[in-house]
Scaffold this active site. Sequence first.
Site, PDB file in Angstrom:
ATOM      1  N   LYS A  12       0.835  -1.201   0.000  1.00  0.00           N
ATOM      2  CA  LYS A  12       0.000   0.000   0.000  1.00  0.00           C
ATOM      3  C   LYS A  12       0.871   1.253   0.000  1.00  0.00           C
ATOM      4  CE  LYS A  12      -4.213  -1.754   2.189  1.00  0.00           C
ATOM      5  NZ  LYS A  12      -5.188  -1.583   3.286  1.00  0.00           N
ATOM      6  N   ASP A  69      -8.955   1.713   3.443  1.00  0.00           N
ATOM      7  CA  ASP A  69      -9.624   0.455   3.785  1.00  0.00           C
ATOM      8  C   ASP A  69     -10.172  -0.085   2.486  1.00  0.00           C
ATOM      9  OD1 ASP A  69     -10.188  -1.344   6.032  1.00  0.00           O
ATOM     10  OD2 ASP A  69     -12.252  -1.138   5.365  1.00  0.00           O
TER      11      ASP A  69
END
Length: 199
Positions: A12, A69
Amino acid sequence: MKVVLASKNQHKLVEMRDILSAQGVEVVLESDVGVDVEVEETGATFEENSLLKAKAVMEATGMPAIADDSGLSVDALNGAPGVYSARYGGDGLDDVGRYRLLLENMRGQMDRKCRFVSVITLCMPNGAVISARGECEGTLAYAPQGENGFGYDPVFFVPEKKKTFAQLTPEEKNAISHRGRALQLFRERLASYLAERTT
């Protein structure tokens, strides 16, 4: 502007840095600023969990914090694994174990429509919150294909590319991915916010 990523996921971090660096945003890990925040992801939606994580890290560091998320939502499983994508099947499973379980749960299922969803949230110490959602539609492959990416990428098939996410280059994936789309929209919203601050 330096922001702290509310995650320990190196993948990420790389994706966020690739897309946000053009905005003059430096993304650093929690460990880079000497904190290790464990956030209970109790939200029922990607939006709620993203906000929970960003807010907790912002409060712990006193710096702007960004959280993502994301997860895979499968129509035939009523949206599962959804917000539980990273915990699907329990703590004992790794990425491969999770997508194998998903394929097993989809055995014999003809409707394989699914989508990746990502919600990016930035919490600022001044109370400002900037959020963006991105989605990428696809179908669930019958078997894993490809070596790139992480998580469910080997089983997420993109019909127009005729490849799974794990078969795409990072550049190809960023151009169409849920996180790429969320980050592009986020980048626009952040630019508007920063422009307002300087006028």
